[in-house]
Design an enzyme around this catalytic site. Structure first.
Site, PDB file in Angstrom:
ATOM      1  N   SER A   8      46.010  38.956  37.644  1.00 33.70           N
ATOM      2  CA  SER A   8      47.032  38.965  36.609  1.00 33.70           C
ATOM      3  C   SER A   8      47.331  40.362  36.079  1.00 33.70           C
ATOM      4  O   SER A   8      46.480  41.246  36.037  1.00 33.70           O
ATOM      5  CB  SER A   8      46.605  38.068  35.448  1.00 33.70           C
ATOM      6  OG  SER A   8      45.419  38.550  34.836  1.00 33.70           O
ATOM      7  N   SER A  36      44.519  24.871  13.261  1.00 30.74           N
ATOM      8  CA  SER A  36      45.285  26.103  13.134  1.00 30.74           C
ATOM      9  C   SER A  36      44.413  27.118  12.406  1.00 30.74           C
ATOM     10  O   SER A  36      43.812  26.803  11.369  1.00 30.74           O
ATOM     11  CB  SER A  36      46.577  25.858  12.345  1.00 30.74           C
ATOM     12  OG  SER A  36      47.279  27.071  12.145  1.00 30.74           O
ATOM     13  N   ASN A  52      43.362  45.520  34.280  1.00 30.98           N
ATOM     14  CA  ASN A  52      42.210  46.054  33.562  1.00 30.98           C
ATOM     15  C   ASN A  52      41.162  46.632  34.508  1.00 30.98           C
ATOM     16  O   ASN A  52      40.619  47.721  34.278  1.00 30.98           O
ATOM     17  CB  ASN A  52      41.560  44.960  32.709  1.00 30.98           C
ATOM     18  CG  ASN A  52      42.420  44.520  31.550  1.00 30.98           C
ATOM     19  OD1 ASN A  52      43.322  45.227  31.133  1.00 30.98           O
ATOM     20  ND2 ASN A  52      42.137  43.337  31.032  1.00 30.98           N
ATOM     21  N   GLN A 172      38.904  32.898  34.721  1.00 31.67           N
ATOM     22  CA  GLN A 172      39.622  31.920  33.894  1.00 31.67           C
ATOM     23  C   GLN A 172      40.352  30.846  34.690  1.00 31.67           C
ATOM     24  O   GLN A 172      40.612  29.756  34.178  1.00 31.67           O
ATOM     25  CB  GLN A 172      40.631  32.621  32.988  1.00 31.67           C
ATOM     26  CG  GLN A 172      40.013  33.603  32.009  1.00 31.67           C
ATOM     27  CD  GLN A 172      40.148  35.028  32.493  1.00 31.67           C
ATOM     28  OE1 GLN A 172      40.058  35.291  33.687  1.00 31.67           O
ATOM     29  NE2 GLN A 172      40.357  35.955  31.579  1.00 31.67           N
ATOM     30  N   ASN A 195      30.846  34.627  34.901  1.00 32.00           N
ATOM     31  CA  ASN A 195      29.941  34.682  33.763  1.00 32.00           C
ATOM     32  C   ASN A 195      29.081  33.419  33.789  1.00 32.00           C
ATOM     33  O   ASN A 195      29.204  32.593  34.704  1.00 32.00           O
ATOM     34  CB  ASN A 195      30.694  34.868  32.437  1.00 32.00           C
ATOM     35  CG  ASN A 195      31.638  33.707  32.123  1.00 32.00           C
ATOM     36  OD1 ASN A 195      31.422  32.573  32.542  1.00 32.00           O
ATOM     37  ND2 ASN A 195      32.707  33.992  31.393  1.00 32.00           N
ATOM     38  N   ASP A 257      36.034  42.751  32.568  1.00 27.92           N
ATOM     39  CA  ASP A 257      36.869  43.500  33.512  1.00 27.92           C
ATOM     40  C   ASP A 257      36.342  44.924  33.692  1.00 27.92           C
ATOM     41  O   ASP A 257      36.297  45.455  34.806  1.00 27.92           O
ATOM     42  CB  ASP A 257      38.315  43.541  33.020  1.00 27.92           C
ATOM     43  CG  ASP A 257      38.942  42.156  32.935  1.00 27.92           C
ATOM     44  OD1 ASP A 257      38.498  41.253  33.677  1.00 27.92           O
ATOM     45  OD2 ASP A 257      39.862  41.978  32.125  1.00 27.92           O
TER      46      ASP A 257
END
Length: 327
Positions: A8, A36, A52, A172, A195, A257
């Protein structure tokens, strides 16, 4: 060693919630969550996992090849990456979509809740890695990072067909990948990055045990936050590498990263894997101490001092000799 990093390219919207997410969660209502959080800070920074990692490698003296899709708003971002030493010649620029957006909220315990909007990343599968291989005069490794799932599968298959070693880093996107896709990404990789949470999710997605995963990859590196990292190999060796500590954590976004950038840069310069992971841990602390995934500076004396304080003067000397003028 020429390394291409696919994945990405994004713009990060980073928010800070001064409370704790866990204090707002009601266990008997987890099936009907509607929450929220009022954030008290917003920072907008350029990011994306491939960008990154490439940025960090560039700061360490390499010239990585960034492979990903961005929007028409990429021009300024691309210039900044070029200045950092990144080859952006293989970035696809969409004519209709904006660069991807990453919206992340971090609480007082450094826990994070994030949402990712793909945007132009949806066009990443149109990039032909064979053309990148030809344009650059040959690649020595391709990192397959979090990206459009179709692109991740295509890049992995192309790399294997070209005989280029793969470093699999699904991160992710494990939440979006099915069993077949996850197996295809992992099987035959030379390196696998996850991870701790992702390592469990990867086993669930593939249906493979830890040993069955290790039998299919050369090396599995698991990052463990404040506990450092674990290196695992199929022959049963498990090597723990302590984290480089810092008392100045500002935001955890991008730490993984930068870790990968350090590991890959060290391996590209021929350093042993343990020393590569040590450099990765030192690089991660640089990101933790600032807001934004590409706002840190790489100062050779400071970086080597961090390694020396944690792993000893011999480790710092080995790193200095291995990196040479790279930092």
């Amino acid at each position: 060693m020429r390394i291409a990093v696919s994945g990405s390219i994004a713009v990060d919207h980073l928010m800070v919630y001064p409370g704790r997410f866990r204090e707002q969660l009601i266990s008997e209502m987890v099936d009907h969550v509607s929450l929220s959080f009022l954030a008290d800070r917003l920072d907008i920074r350029e990011g994306g996992v491939a960008a990154n990692i490439s940025f960090g490698m560039g700061r360490l003296g390499l010239r990585p090849v960034l492979v990903g899709a961005a929007g028409a708003d990429f021009a300024g971002y691309g210039d900044r990456l070029r200045e950092a030493g990144v080859d952006v010649g293989s970035v696809r620029v969409s004519e209709t979509l904006h660069t991807a957006r990453f919206v992340c909220t971090t609480d007082a315990d450094q826990n994070q809740i994030a949402t990712f909007y793909a945007g132009a990343m949806a066009e990443a599968a149109r990039i032909d890695l064979a053309e990148v291989h030809l344009r650059t005069g040959g690649l020595d490794m391709i990192v397959v990072g979090a990206d459009d799932p179709g692109a991740m599968v295509r890049h992995t298959a192309t790399a294997h067909a070209l005989g280029v070693p793969v470093a699999a880093d699904p991160s992710q996107q494990l939440a979006r990948l099915d069993t077949r896709q996850t197996r295809d990404l992992v099987d035959g990789a030379r390196l696998l990055f996850t991870n701790e949470y992702e390592s469990a999710l990867l086993r669930e997605r593939t249906g493979w045990s830890e040993q069955e995963v290790l039998d299919r990859v050369g090396t599995w590196i698991v990052t463990r936050g404040a506990e450092g990292a674990l290196i695992m190999t199929a022959d049963g060796r498990r090597t723990g590498v302590p984290a480089v500590t810092t008392d100045a954590v500002v935001d955890p976004t991008g730490g993984g990263d930068a870790f990968r950038a350090g590991v890959l840069a060290a391996l590209a310069r021929g350093l042993p894997l343990v020393q590569a992971v040590q450099l990765g841990c030192a690089m991660a602390t640089l990101v933790l101490e600032c807001v934004g995934t590409q706002e840190y500076k790489v100062l050779p004396s400071e970086l080597l001092a961090r390694v020396g304080r944690t792993y000893g003067p011999d480790a710092a000397q080995t790193l200095r000799a291995g990196l040479g003028t790279g930092v």
